[in-house]
Design a protein around this motif. Structure first.
Motif, PDB file in Angstrom:
ATOM      1  N   HIS A   2     -24.850 -30.413 -27.270  1.00  0.00           N
ATOM      2  CA  HIS A   2     -25.105 -29.160 -26.562  1.00  0.00           C
ATOM      3  C   HIS A   2     -24.655 -27.970 -27.419  1.00  0.00           C
ATOM      4  N   GLN A   3     -23.503 -28.117 -28.069  1.00  0.00           N
ATOM      5  CA  GLN A   3     -23.018 -27.057 -28.955  1.00  0.00           C
ATOM      6  C   GLN A   3     -24.026 -26.799 -30.075  1.00  0.00           C
ATOM      7  N   ARG A   4     -24.575 -27.863 -30.636  1.00  0.00           N
ATOM      8  CA  ARG A   4     -25.526 -27.714 -31.739  1.00  0.00           C
ATOM      9  C   ARG A   4     -26.828 -27.071 -31.279  1.00  0.00           C
ATOM     10  N   GLU A   5     -27.268 -27.373 -30.058  1.00  0.00           N
ATOM     11  CA  GLU A   5     -28.471 -26.719 -29.526  1.00  0.00           C
ATOM     12  C   GLU A   5     -28.272 -25.206 -29.473  1.00  0.00           C
ATOM     13  N   HIS A   6     -27.123 -24.780 -28.973  1.00  0.00           N
ATOM     14  CA  HIS A   6     -26.840 -23.344 -28.902  1.00  0.00           C
ATOM     15  C   HIS A   6     -26.574 -22.751 -30.279  1.00  0.00           C
ATOM     16  N   PHE A   7     -26.027 -23.557 -31.172  1.00  0.00           N
ATOM     17  CA  PHE A   7     -25.783 -23.078 -32.532  1.00  0.00           C
ATOM     18  C   PHE A   7     -27.099 -22.742 -33.228  1.00  0.00           C
ATOM     19  N   ALA A   8     -28.141 -23.531 -32.990  1.00  0.00           N
ATOM     20  CA  ALA A   8     -29.446 -23.255 -33.607  1.00  0.00           C
ATOM     21  C   ALA A   8     -29.957 -21.882 -33.174  1.00  0.00           C
ATOM     22  N   ALA A  64     -17.477 -23.200 -24.250  1.00  0.00           N
ATOM     23  CA  ALA A  64     -17.216 -23.881 -22.979  1.00  0.00           C
ATOM     24  C   ALA A  64     -17.570 -25.361 -23.003  1.00  0.00           C
ATOM     25  N   ASN A  65     -18.130 -25.841 -24.115  1.00  0.00           N
ATOM     26  CA  ASN A  65     -18.606 -27.225 -24.144  1.00  0.00           C
ATOM     27  C   ASN A  65     -17.952 -28.082 -25.213  1.00  0.00           C
ATOM     28  N   ALA A  75     -15.598 -25.347 -30.349  1.00  0.00           N
ATOM     29  CA  ALA A  75     -15.352 -24.642 -29.082  1.00  0.00           C
ATOM     30  C   ALA A  75     -14.402 -23.465 -29.302  1.00  0.00           C
ATOM     31  N   LYS A  76     -13.346 -23.696 -30.064  1.00  0.00           N
ATOM     32  CA  LYS A  76     -12.376 -22.625 -30.360  1.00  0.00           C
ATOM     33  C   LYS A  76     -13.059 -21.486 -31.119  1.00  0.00           C
ATOM     34  N   ALA A  77     -13.863 -21.826 -32.119  1.00  0.00           N
ATOM     35  CA  ALA A  77     -14.561 -20.807 -32.901  1.00  0.00           C
ATOM     36  C   ALA A  77     -15.610 -20.089 -32.050  1.00  0.00           C
ATOM     37  N   GLY A  78     -16.263 -20.810 -31.148  1.00  0.00           N
ATOM     38  CA  GLY A  78     -17.228 -20.190 -30.247  1.00  0.00           C
ATOM     39  C   GLY A  78     -16.567 -19.163 -29.344  1.00  0.00           C
TER      40      GLY A  78
END
Length: 170
Positions: free
Chosen positions: A103-109, A96-97, A54-57
């Motif tokens: 959920h983070q991994r879905e957006h990371f893809a 934000a997650n 989250a911090k890195a995002g």
């Protein structure tokens, strides 16, 4: 009194000259900070560190927002804006997650595809690798960008840390 006026004139001249000089030496666009923040995000996910991700995002989102669009070659500007608009959204969702690593991994893809396109278009300051996990997303697979040849899977983390393969050097 003459010395004060003369000093003021010299100061104004120096300030104007410095400003004109800085306009001549505008910085050229670089993917370096974007890649650094992306790699921090990838490494946090590989460690199952949802708060670190989250911090890195958030940092990656801020980096995309701070890019000086004028520093991008006009011929490449449209490509950058197209990639960056998507990437900012994914980085924002990841930021934000915290606490929801799936959920983070879905957006990371999706973010990884954007960063890959960015590197293809603008290059990178260092050697990077495109890695792949064939099992992610129900067998559809997903890529990620890495700074090492060693596989550290951000999609499965500790469950299957070394699952995947290096596809190519970027």
């Amino acid at each position: 009194m003459k010395n004060v006026i003369l000093s003021a004139i010299v100061m104004v001249f120096v300030m104007v000259s410095g400003n004109a000089q800085s306009k001549k030496t505008e910085t050229k666009f670089s993917t370096e900070q974007i890649v650094a923040n992306y790699l921090a995000l990838k490494n946090a996910l590989a460690k199952d560190d949802t708060n670190g991700a989250a911090k890195a995002g958030k940092a990656l989102h801020a980096t995309f927002k701070s890019v000086n669009i004028k520093s991008i070659d006009p011929k490449s500007k449209a490509a950058y804006l197209d990639i960056a608009d998507d990437a900012k959204e994914h980085a924002e969702h990841i930021g934000a997650n915290g606490g929801n690593i799936e959920h983070q991994r879905e957006h990371f893809a999706l973010l990884s595809k954007d960063v890959n396109d960015l590197i293809k278009t603008f290059g990178a300051a260092k050697t990077l690798y495109q890695d792949s996990c064939p099992m992610y997303d129900g067998g559809k697979g997903a890529i990620w960008i890495s700074e090492t040849k060693e596989i550290k899977n951000p999609y499965y983390g500790s469950k299957m840390l070394t699952c995947g393969s290096m596809k190519k050097q970027l």
